[in-house]
Enzyme design. Structure first.
Site, PDB file in Angstrom:
ATOM      1  N   CYS A  69       0.831  -1.197   0.000  1.00 11.19           N
ATOM      2  CA  CYS A  69       0.000   0.000   0.000  1.00 11.19           C
ATOM      3  C   CYS A  69       0.875   1.259   0.000  1.00 11.19           C
ATOM      4  CB  CYS A  69      -0.894   0.004   1.228  1.00 11.19           C
ATOM      5  SG  CYS A  69      -2.201  -1.251   1.173  1.00 11.19           S
ATOM      6  N   CYS A 103       1.669  -8.674   6.999  1.00 17.15           N
ATOM      7  CA  CYS A 103       0.359  -8.042   7.136  1.00 17.15           C
ATOM      8  C   CYS A 103      -0.690  -8.982   7.697  1.00 17.15           C
ATOM      9  CB  CYS A 103      -0.100  -7.495   5.792  1.00 17.15           C
ATOM     10  SG  CYS A 103      -0.139  -8.742   4.515  1.00 17.15           S
TER      11      CYS A 103
HETATM   12 FE1  SF4 Z   1      -2.502  -1.341   3.463  1.00 18.05          FE
HETATM   13 FE2  SF4 Z   1      -2.045  -2.646   5.789  1.00 18.05          FE
HETATM   14 FE3  SF4 Z   1      -1.168  -0.113   5.380  1.00 18.05          FE
HETATM   15 FE4  SF4 Z   1      -3.765  -0.621   5.714  1.00 18.05          FE
HETATM   16  S1  SF4 Z   1      -2.105  -0.906   7.223  1.00 18.05           S
HETATM   17  S2  SF4 Z   1      -2.885   0.780   4.192  1.00 18.05           S
HETATM   18  S3  SF4 Z   1      -3.945  -2.567   4.594  1.00 18.05           S
HETATM   19  S4  SF4 Z   1      -0.488  -2.011   4.314  1.00 18.05           S
END
Ligand code: SF4
Length: 238
Positions: free
Chosen positions: A194, A222
């Site tokens: 992300c 994650c």
């Molecule tokens: Fe993406 Fe995880 Fe960041 Fe949320 S916390 S934006 S799902 S990488």
């Protein structure tokens, strides 16, 4: 469902061929269009052509360059990219309670965001499938050192055709086969996820140092690869 130990000795292309011929349209490749995932897409499209199924988790926070990669892959291989998004009923209360950038607030809220935007969508998608491929490699991190090339996880088979590949093998395959490369690698990224949670790394830093860089402790994962007890659970090349 017993999986043959022989699969551990299958080269990547043979393993992808085995998965495709065994599971047909119930097999799909999970990818976020990093180099490993692209190698698997390239291998699979050579084997299955446009019957190759590819899906990605569209978390809603992906960098623009990842959407460019989706277009590139569609054009290059003539395949559809199946996207899986978080459900509004999961997303809206999370953002209403904690704001859009909750992941910077605490490891727990970062975990909640990954749960809502990645883990649950992946679980929904996997319910459609009998087998899927992920681009995990053992040398990427300590937490990936024990992954198997094929294993049954919660009633489905996950194959990791590149489990025993080095990064040099990945680079060689990409070069020799002119596989499309995500544009962010050229800007110093070594691992791409992300937008707000990924950045370029410095020379000599760990491959996953650019993921959730503000978190000093814990795994750079994650939750879609590892369960709370540390066992390998499920995965894509997130
Ligand atoms: Fe993406 Fe995880 Fe960041 Fe949320 S916390 S934006 S799902 S990488």
């Amino acid at each position: 469902m017993g999986l043959s130990l022989e699969l551990e000795n299958f080269p990547a292309a043979e393993l992808v061929h085995w998965a495709h011929s065994t599971y047909g349209s119930d097999f799909a490749i999970a990818t976020s269009f990093q180099k490993e995932g692209m190698v698997i897409v390239d291998l699979a499209c050579r084997i299955a052509g446009s019957a190759c199924r590819v899906f990605t988790l569209d978390t809603g926070r992906l960098p623009e360059e990842t959407y460019q990669m989706m277009e590139t892959v569609r054009e290059r291989y003539g395949i559809a990219i199946e996207t899986v998004a978080p459900l509004p009923e999961d997303l809206q209360p999370m953002v209403a309670s904690h704001g859009p950038n909750l992941f910077y607030e605490s490891p727990e809220l970062r975990g909640l965001c990954c749960e809502v935007r990645k883990v649950r969508p992946l679980e929904r998608k996997l319910r459609e499938l009998k087998a899927w491929a992920a681009g995990l490699r053992r040398e990427q991190s300590d937490t990936r050192a024990a992954i198997r090339k094929a294993e049954e996880i919660e009633g489905r088979v996950r194959v990791c055709p590149l489990a025993d590949w080095s990064s040099a093998q990945v680079e060689r395959y990409i070069h020799e086969n002119r596989v499309p490369v995500h544009p962010l690698y050229a800007r110093g990224y070594a691992s791409i996820g992300c937008g707000p949670c990924t950045r370029a790394i410095q020379p000599g830093e760990d491959e996953r140092a650019g993921r959730w860089w503000w978190e000093q402790q814990g795994r750079k994962e994650c939750g879609i690869h590892f369960a709370a007890n540390g066992m390998v659970e499920r995965g894509r090349d997130a």
